[in-house]
Design a protein around this motif. Structure first.
Motif, PDB file in Angstrom:
ATOM      1  N   UNK A 116       0.813  -1.228   0.000  1.00  0.00           N
ATOM      2  CA  UNK A 116       0.000   0.000   0.000  1.00  0.00           C
ATOM      3  C   UNK A 116       0.843   1.272   0.000  1.00  0.00           C
ATOM      4  N   UNK A 117       2.150   1.155   0.187  1.00  0.00           N
ATOM      5  CA  UNK A 117       3.003   2.353   0.173  1.00  0.00           C
ATOM      6  C   UNK A 117       2.867   3.070  -1.179  1.00  0.00           C
ATOM      7  N   UNK A 118       2.598   4.383  -1.107  1.00  0.00           N
ATOM      8  CA  UNK A 118       2.442   5.210  -2.314  1.00  0.00           C
ATOM      9  C   UNK A 118       1.329   4.695  -3.234  1.00  0.00           C
ATOM     10  N   UNK A 163       7.691  21.886  10.490  1.00  0.00           N
ATOM     11  CA  UNK A 163       7.109  23.206  10.225  1.00  0.00           C
ATOM     12  C   UNK A 163       7.332  23.684   8.800  1.00  0.00           C
ATOM     13  N   UNK A 164       8.420  23.222   8.175  1.00  0.00           N
ATOM     14  CA  UNK A 164       8.714  23.694   6.815  1.00  0.00           C
ATOM     15  C   UNK A 164       8.113  22.797   5.739  1.00  0.00           C
ATOM     16  N   UNK A 165       7.299  21.811   6.144  1.00  0.00           N
ATOM     17  CA  UNK A 165       6.714  20.928   5.135  1.00  0.00           C
ATOM     18  C   UNK A 165       5.713  21.706   4.289  1.00  0.00           C
ATOM     19  N   UNK A 166       5.704  21.469   2.964  1.00  0.00           N
ATOM     20  CA  UNK A 166       4.787  22.219   2.086  1.00  0.00           C
ATOM     21  C   UNK A 166       3.317  22.083   2.444  1.00  0.00           C
ATOM     22  N   UNK A 167       2.931  20.984   3.082  1.00  0.00           N
ATOM     23  CA  UNK A 167       1.520  20.831   3.435  1.00  0.00           C
ATOM     24  C   UNK A 167       1.036  21.968   4.334  1.00  0.00           C
ATOM     25  N   UNK A 168       1.888  22.419   5.249  1.00  0.00           N
ATOM     26  CA  UNK A 168       1.482  23.497   6.162  1.00  0.00           C
ATOM     27  C   UNK A 168       1.145  24.781   5.410  1.00  0.00           C
ATOM     28  N   UNK A 169       1.789  24.973   4.276  1.00  0.00           N
ATOM     29  CA  UNK A 169       1.737  26.270   3.603  1.00  0.00           C
ATOM     30  C   UNK A 169       0.890  26.249   2.331  1.00  0.00           C
ATOM     31  N   UNK A 170       0.215  25.132   2.069  1.00  0.00           N
ATOM     32  CA  UNK A 170      -0.571  25.014   0.839  1.00  0.00           C
ATOM     33  C   UNK A 170      -2.024  25.350   1.139  1.00  0.00           C
ATOM     34  N   UNK A 171      -2.604  26.247   0.330  1.00  0.00           N
ATOM     35  CA  UNK A 171      -3.972  26.696   0.622  1.00  0.00           C
ATOM     36  C   UNK A 171      -5.027  25.663   0.248  1.00  0.00           C
ATOM     37  N   UNK A 172      -4.622  24.548  -0.349  1.00  0.00           N
ATOM     38  CA  UNK A 172      -5.564  23.481  -0.658  1.00  0.00           C
ATOM     39  C   UNK A 172      -5.376  22.261   0.260  1.00  0.00           C
ATOM     40  N   UNK A 173      -4.652  22.444   1.327  1.00  0.00           N
ATOM     41  CA  UNK A 173      -4.388  21.341   2.263  1.00  0.00           C
ATOM     42  C   UNK A 173      -4.828  21.739   3.664  1.00  0.00           C
ATOM     43  N   UNK A 174      -5.544  20.839   4.321  1.00  0.00           N
ATOM     44  CA  UNK A 174      -5.861  20.984   5.746  1.00  0.00           C
ATOM     45  C   UNK A 174      -5.085  19.926   6.507  1.00  0.00           C
ATOM     46  N   UNK A 219       0.754   6.043   2.634  1.00  0.00           N
ATOM     47  CA  UNK A 219      -0.152   5.701   1.539  1.00  0.00           C
ATOM     48  C   UNK A 219      -0.035   6.697   0.387  1.00  0.00           C
ATOM     49  N   UNK A 220       0.443   7.899   0.700  1.00  0.00           N
ATOM     50  CA  UNK A 220       0.457   8.987  -0.280  1.00  0.00           C
ATOM     51  C   UNK A 220       1.887   9.326  -0.699  1.00  0.00           C
ATOM     52  N   UNK A 221       2.103   9.408  -2.007  1.00  0.00           N
ATOM     53  CA  UNK A 221       3.315  10.007  -2.562  1.00  0.00           C
ATOM     54  C   UNK A 221       3.133  11.525  -2.430  1.00  0.00           C
ATOM     55  N   UNK A 222       3.799  12.113  -1.457  1.00  0.00           N
ATOM     56  CA  UNK A 222       3.563  13.523  -1.132  1.00  0.00           C
ATOM     57  C   UNK A 222       3.842  14.446  -2.310  1.00  0.00           C
ATOM     58  N   UNK A 223       4.939  14.200  -3.019  1.00  0.00           N
ATOM     59  CA  UNK A 223       5.275  15.065  -4.154  1.00  0.00           C
ATOM     60  C   UNK A 223       4.194  14.990  -5.234  1.00  0.00           C
ATOM     61  N   UNK A 224       3.681  13.794  -5.460  1.00  0.00           N
ATOM     62  CA  UNK A 224       2.643  13.627  -6.484  1.00  0.00           C
ATOM     63  C   UNK A 224       1.359  14.341  -6.072  1.00  0.00           C
ATOM     64  N   UNK A 225       0.995  14.239  -4.809  1.00  0.00           N
ATOM     65  CA  UNK A 225      -0.219  14.920  -4.352  1.00  0.00           C
ATOM     66  C   UNK A 225      -0.066  16.430  -4.446  1.00  0.00           C
TER      67      UNK A 225
END
Length: 310
Positions: free
Chosen positions: A202-204, A258-269, A228-234
């Motif tokens: 189930x990885x990626x 804190x520097x992960x892109x998920x924190x700073x993306x306006x389409x991610x909660x 489960x998620x390929x972060x770069x692809x998402x």
């Protein structure tokens, strides 16, 4: 006869679990000495967390079972020093918490609630979501938690498609399996909920190819496992607008840096791994029941499948 039960988790969790576990043992009529520092060779059962101090079970020569406080056992199922039965945590508190979290976020995305929460003063632009019967929800993973979520969403009117490695049969839910089933399940997923275990298979599983199968403007909700998620692809799919939003509760590294892109993306909660916590009172009852079973010579509940990795 007094049973020695070793609690192996963090000191903070010991203070939370000690009372409920002792109460549950008493309710089962078990004579238990629950401690964090039994001599290993005297221990009858280990109550285990991957964050606890016990990782080498070789000295626990008389231990009858290792009982995980976590629903996921991927961090321990490959531990060769565990020669005893290994049980997973399956309890009503976990299922109820997951049902509530998943249902809340499915409805949030279905109704586009974020649009209203972030509405500017004077913005009276109406938006009308489709009815639930017009919004396909796919759940990858139909174990105890996935099935609980599917059966909660079904009465709300959502067409529910579920996918699992092995074929399931759940009334009212379109159950698919296998590679072809995965393709079909993803094509139906206007809202995709990930509740698969973390295994090599189930990885990626959410990657560029599977993301391309989703309907445009699909939403991804992941309370299952970070890998489960390929972060770069998402992130790429979010940037392109293929994926409308992702609500993520679990991550490869936790706490999420804190520097992960998920924190700073306006389409991610981002939520801090809160979808389904092991609750002391309900989980203690499961541990006590399994110890009672062990002493009575009955089969343990919720044995981990070491070949499958969960």
């Amino acid at each position: 006869m007094t049973l020695n039960v070793q609690f192996s988790d963090t000191p903070k969790r010991w203070t939370i679990f000690e009372g409920p576990l002792n109460d549950a043992f008493k309710a089962q009529g078990l004579d238990v000495d629950l401690s964090t520092d039994h001599a290993p060779e005297t221990v009858d059962y280990v109550v285990y967390s991957p964050k606890g101090p016990v990782q080498d079970f070789t000295p626990y020569t008389n231990c009858k079972a290792v009982m995980s406080l976590w629903a996921g056992v991927e961090k321990v199922v490959g531990n060769d020093t565990i020669t005893q039965p290994l049980t997973r945590m399956v309890d009503d508190g976990l299922s109820e918490g997951m049902r509530e979290w998943v249902t809340g976020h499915v409805l949030r995305h279905h109704l586009d609630t974020d649009l209203d929460v972030n509405r500017a003063p004077g913005d009276w632009t109406p938006h009308m979501p489709p009815l639930a019967s017009e919004r396909g929800v796919t759940i990858l993973g139909l174990g105890e938690l996935g099935q609980a979520c599917a059966e909660t969403l079904l009465p709300l009117g959502f067409p529910i498609t579920g996918w699992s490695r092995t074929q399931k049969d759940i009334e009212g839910i379109t159950c698919l399996s296998g590679d072809d089933g995965l393709i079909e399940a993803l094509k139906r997923a206007e809202i995709l909920v990930l509740l698969l275990p973390d295994t090599p298979a189930t990885t990626n599983i959410i990657n560029p190819e599977t993301l391309a199968l989703l309907p445009d403007d699909a939403v991804i909700i992941n309370p299952g496992r970070g890998p489960l998620i390929d972060d770069d692809a998402l992130l790429a799919a979010l940037d392109l607008g293929k994926i409308k939003h992702a609500t993520l509760d679990v991550f490869r590294v936790e706490p999420l840096p804190e520097d992960h892109p998920y924190w700073h993306h306006d389409r991610v909660t981002v939520t801090p791994h809160i979808a389904a916590e092991t609750r002391p009172t309900t989980s203690a009852r499961v541990i006590a029941e399994n110890i009672r079973r062990g002493e009575a010579g009955e089969p343990f509940l919720y044995l981990a499948d070491r070949d499958q990795g969960y």
